[in-house]
Design a protein around this motif. Structure first.
Motif, PDB file in Angstrom:
ATOM      1  N   VAL A  91      -4.809  10.714  13.497  1.00  0.00           N
ATOM      2  CA  VAL A  91      -3.706  10.711  12.597  1.00  0.00           C
ATOM      3  C   VAL A  91      -2.660  10.403  13.234  1.00  0.00           C
ATOM      4  O   VAL A  91      -2.148  11.162  14.178  1.00  0.00           O
ATOM      5  CB  VAL A  91      -3.296  11.928  11.737  1.00  0.00           C
ATOM      6  CG1 VAL A  91      -2.281  11.776  10.708  1.00  0.00           C
ATOM      7  CG2 VAL A  91      -4.532  12.611  10.969  1.00  0.00           C
ATOM      8  N   PRO A  92      -2.113   8.945  13.345  1.00  0.00           N
ATOM      9  CA  PRO A  92      -1.099   8.449  14.355  1.00  0.00           C
ATOM     10  C   PRO A  92       0.334   8.983  14.050  1.00  0.00           C
ATOM     11  O   PRO A  92       0.477   9.602  12.397  1.00  0.00           O
ATOM     12  CB  PRO A  92      -0.956   6.960  14.034  1.00  0.00           C
ATOM     13  CG  PRO A  92      -1.694   6.583  12.442  1.00  0.00           C
ATOM     14  CD  PRO A  92      -2.874   7.960  12.196  1.00  0.00           C
ATOM     15  N   PRO A  93       1.054   9.235  14.814  1.00  0.00           N
ATOM     16  CA  PRO A  93       2.536  10.057  14.386  1.00  0.00           C
ATOM     17  C   PRO A  93       3.386   9.104  13.343  1.00  0.00           C
ATOM     18  O   PRO A  93       3.958   9.694  12.564  1.00  0.00           O
ATOM     19  CB  PRO A  93       3.212   9.922  15.756  1.00  0.00           C
ATOM     20  CG  PRO A  93       2.035   9.767  16.818  1.00  0.00           C
ATOM     21  CD  PRO A  93       1.026   9.217  16.152  1.00  0.00           C
ATOM     22  N   ALA A  94       3.167   7.823  13.445  1.00  0.00           N
ATOM     23  CA  ALA A  94       4.069   6.849  12.479  1.00  0.00           C
ATOM     24  C   ALA A  94       3.471   7.222  11.169  1.00  0.00           C
ATOM     25  O   ALA A  94       4.336   7.334  10.067  1.00  0.00           O
ATOM     26  CB  ALA A  94       3.609   5.401  12.685  1.00  0.00           C
ATOM     27  N   ILE A 103       2.365  10.009   9.937  1.00  0.00           N
ATOM     28  CA  ILE A 103       2.692  11.424   9.704  1.00  0.00           C
ATOM     29  C   ILE A 103       4.251  11.348   9.119  1.00  0.00           C
ATOM     30  O   ILE A 103       4.703  11.970   7.991  1.00  0.00           O
ATOM     31  CB  ILE A 103       2.663  12.403  10.778  1.00  0.00           C
ATOM     32  CG1 ILE A 103       1.138  12.846  10.950  1.00  0.00           C
ATOM     33  CG2 ILE A 103       3.301  13.855  10.433  1.00  0.00           C
ATOM     34  CD1 ILE A 103       0.735  13.418  12.302  1.00  0.00           C
ATOM     35  N   SER A 104       5.072  10.591   9.946  1.00  0.00           N
ATOM     36  CA  SER A 104       6.469  10.447   9.832  1.00  0.00           C
ATOM     37  C   SER A 104       6.890   9.871   8.426  1.00  0.00           C
ATOM     38  O   SER A 104       7.616  10.210   7.545  1.00  0.00           O
ATOM     39  CB  SER A 104       7.139  10.014  10.849  1.00  0.00           C
ATOM     40  OG  SER A 104       6.771   8.714  11.090  1.00  0.00           O
ATOM     41  N   GLU A 139       8.688  11.799   5.505  1.00  0.00           N
ATOM     42  CA  GLU A 139      10.058  11.450   5.467  1.00  0.00           C
ATOM     43  C   GLU A 139      10.424  10.233   4.672  1.00  0.00           C
ATOM     44  O   GLU A 139      11.522  10.138   4.001  1.00  0.00           O
ATOM     45  CB  GLU A 139      10.723  11.221   6.968  1.00  0.00           C
ATOM     46  CG  GLU A 139      10.433  12.491   7.738  1.00  0.00           C
ATOM     47  CD  GLU A 139      10.645  12.158   9.207  1.00  0.00           C
ATOM     48  OE1 GLU A 139      11.318  10.995   9.586  1.00  0.00           O
ATOM     49  OE2 GLU A 139      10.652  13.011   9.922  1.00  0.00           O
ATOM     50  N   ARG A 151       1.180   3.456   4.233  1.00  0.00           N
ATOM     51  CA  ARG A 151       0.929   4.751   4.870  1.00  0.00           C
ATOM     52  C   ARG A 151      -0.010   5.611   3.993  1.00  0.00           C
ATOM     53  O   ARG A 151      -0.888   6.051   4.477  1.00  0.00           O
ATOM     54  CB  ARG A 151       2.083   5.375   5.267  1.00  0.00           C
ATOM     55  CG  ARG A 151       2.770   4.944   6.701  1.00  0.00           C
ATOM     56  CD  ARG A 151       1.821   4.489   7.805  1.00  0.00           C
ATOM     57  NE  ARG A 151       2.427   3.737   8.728  1.00  0.00           N
ATOM     58  CZ  ARG A 151       2.022   3.204   9.882  1.00  0.00           C
ATOM     59  NH1 ARG A 151       0.626   3.294  10.200  1.00  0.00           N
ATOM     60  NH2 ARG A 151       2.773   2.855  10.894  1.00  0.00           N
ATOM     61  N   VAL A 162      -4.491  18.811   9.288  1.00  0.00           N
ATOM     62  CA  VAL A 162      -3.434  17.772   9.168  1.00  0.00           C
ATOM     63  C   VAL A 162      -3.410  16.851   8.008  1.00  0.00           C
ATOM     64  O   VAL A 162      -2.243  16.757   7.431  1.00  0.00           O
ATOM     65  CB  VAL A 162      -3.406  16.998  10.281  1.00  0.00           C
ATOM     66  CG1 VAL A 162      -2.286  16.141  10.455  1.00  0.00           C
ATOM     67  CG2 VAL A 162      -3.349  17.909  11.935  1.00  0.00           C
TER      68      VAL A 162
END
Length: 598
Positions: free
Chosen positions: A52-55, A57-58, A62, A73, A101
């Motif tokens: 799961v890439p951070p991009a 998740i954000s 958000e 996404r 996650v």
């Protein structure tokens, strides 16, 4: 040399063995490389699916749901959730590392989507200037529902139920209000149960007099009403009631029906397309969902039509509504939207029996008409036959584009009863001459009205043409009888004797023949003049009067020519009076002067 060659041979065999060893090593190294590549590819794919890439998740946590990045996404998240499920079936241990996650991201995405879609649906409930729900604003987020359907069916069902409830309430409220406002701009005076074809004019003063077209509808005349089923008006913009009220405009029921049902057609097509695309349904599922949204509105429409039909005596309005339904059904079939087919069928099941009932009432009213109670009668076209002609031509012209056997059978019965009534009324005149004038005037008027709107090949036109031709021929003979009856009778008797070979018996008729020759020569001009004037006074239609005069003069020439042929027979050939005979060509030239000119 032998030792040297032996040594060289030994070196060659050693070299050959080394080459084979190198080849074996190369094959082994290639196999290990391929295996590592395969492992790397599969591991890489697994890592791409599971990591799961951070991009992402954000973005899920958000980014606003309206942003393109969130949608992108979300598609990625949907793919990873699916991949983890697939790998979990294969007992892949790495799934446990990312499951929590993904679960958190899924909960967050579902929450944001639910809030956004509910907010959109609730915004539809606000008053709108346009009657169409702005579904396009929701349709571009159709992947949201697809994501919910695959990951959180309860929320997907909740959103679907909310949309169904909201859309159903909006459509019902709008169409109920619109229908009520439309009915306020209908013609104030409409046909009632006494407004039947056979009802005497005196029974309802003023109704059959010249109406104010601004405030009422005509009962038997089509006028411009047929334009409602013409292609230009069929899909014209709907009527805006408040604008019509400001302009003090009034409409017949069929125009209101067209506007009401064209709005329904347009809404149904948009709604069915949206439901199928957004909620991912088709076939019976799409029909059931559409019924849940539009069912209350369609039921309200049917109740309204039941109320109208139960108290409607305007056959033209009902028949136009039938043809509007047939055309609207065809439009929806072209658009491949079967959603309203059952409703159209229910409407036709209401309208057809009422139309048949109204025609039955007209037929009964004509059957029960007593000619002696119709007041003063003259030989001009009767108002009942004019009503029939207008009404029948209206139905025939409406029916031309969509023929119907049901209406044809009823019109045939109506025509038969009208023909019987015309004969009953004609029998009230004392002389056969007056009876024939009355019959010809009425047949001619009905034929003229029918031919204005109907095609010449129609059964009604053909039937009245035959009746008119037969009565015209009879009237011509009746017309020629007073001045030229003796000549006509003599010619027929003499020709009968000649046919039987008894020409010698003409010897006893010299005096009669002489009298006929001299009588014709002295009176034919005044007789023809009197005949022409009499015909033009008797017939209201100048054209039919002209054709009757022409037929009478033609028949007179034919009989005089036959008369001259009889006089050429041996027993009469030596008559001194033959010198008074008028030359047939001279007679034709003179008679042409009496032919009326337009």
């Amino acid at each position: 040399m032998e030792q040297m060659l032996s040594s060289f041979q030994c070196d060659l065999s050693s070299l050959s063995w080394e080459i084979r060893a190198l080849q074996d090593q190369s094959v082994a190294m290639n196999l290990r490389l391929q295996n590592r590549r395969n492992v790397r590819e599969k591991l890489g794919q697994l890592l791409d699916e599971l990591v799961v890439p951070p991009a992402m998740i954000s973005a899920i946590l958000e980014a606003p749901v309206t942003e393109p990045e969130f949608l992108e996404r979300l598609r990625e998240l949907d793919g990873k959730i699916g991949a983890v499920k697939e790998q979990a079936f294969r007992d892949t241990l790495a799934c446990a590392d990312v499951q929590h996650v993904l679960d958190k991201l899924k909960v967050k995405a579902v929450t944001k989507i639910r809030e956004f879609v509910l907010q959109k649906i609730y915004s539809f409930r606000k008053p709108m200037t346009n009657y169409q729900i702005p579904q396009d604003s929701l349709l571009k987020y159709k992947f949201f529902y697809q994501f919910l359907l695959g990951n959180e069916r309860n929320v997907a069902q909740e959103l679907r139920d909310q949309y169904v409830e909201t859309a159903s309430r909006i459509h019902f409220s709008y169409f109920k209000s619109y229908t009520g406002r439309l009915m306020k701009i209908q013609y104030e005076e409409v046909a009632e149960k006494d407004d039947l074809m056979g009802v005497e004019d005196t029974a309802k003063k003023g109704f059959f007099s010249k109406p104010s077209l601004k405030n009422r509808n005509t009962v038997f005349t089509l006028g411009n009403r047929g334009s409602v089923i013409a292609p230009a008006e069929l899909e014209a913009p709907i009527i805006v009631p408040h604008a019509a009220q400001k302009s003090d405009l009034r409409y017949p029921f069929e125009s209101l029906f067209r506007s009401q049902h064209y709005a329904l057609l347009d809404t149904s097509c948009r709604e069915f397309a949206f439901l199928s695309e957004f909620f991912l349904v088709s076939g019976n599922s799409a029909q059931e969902l559409f019924d849940a949204v539009m069912g209350k509105t369609l039921a309200m429409f049917l109740r309204h039509m039941e109320g109208f039909v139960s108290d409607c005596y305007d056959g033209i309005a009902v028949f136009l509504c039938i043809h509007l339904v047939l055309r609207f059904r065809g439009i929806m079939a072209k658009r491949n939207v079967p959603a309203v087919d059952r409703y159209w069928g229910s409407l036709l099941a209401l309208l057809w029996p009422r139309f048949e009932h109204i025609l039955e009432l007209h037929i009964q009213s004509i059957q029960s008409t007593d000619p002696q109670k119709l007041g003063f009668l003259d030989t001009r076209p009767h108002y009942i036959t004019r009503r029939y002609a207008e009404f029948s031509s209206a139905i025939v012209s409406i029916n031309q584009t969509c023929p119907s056997d049901r209406s044809d059978a009823l019109l045939s019965r109506l025509q038969m009863e009208v023909e019987n009534l015309v004969l009953r009324v004609a029998a009230e005149f004392p002389s056969r001459r007056e009876q024939l004038v009355f019959l010809i005037n009425n047949y001619d008027m009905m034929l003229g009205v029918l031919m204005e709107r109907a095609v010449e090949e129609s059964k009604e036109v053909e039937g009245f043409q035959q009746l008119l031709s037969a009565r015209t021929q009879e009237f011509v003979e009746e017309l020629l009888a007073p001045p030229f009856g003796g000549l006509v009778t003599f010619v027929r008797e003499a020709e009968a004797l000649l046919e039987r070979g008894e020409g010698e018996r003409l010897k006893g008729h010299e005096a009669r023949a002489t009298q006929l020759i001299r009588g014709f020569s002295s009176t034919w001009k005044s007789s023809v003049e009197s005949l022409s004037q009499d015909v033009m006074r008797s017939f209201s239609n100048f054209k039919i009067g002209t054709s009757i005069i022409q037929a009478a003069l033609t028949q007179l020439i034919q009989f005089y020519h036959r008369f001259q042929k009889v006089l050429e027979q041996p027993p009469l050939r030596t008559l001194p009076a033959r010198s008074d005979l008028i030359n047939i060509h001279h007679l034709m030239v003179e008679l042409k002067k009496h032919k009326p000119n337009f």
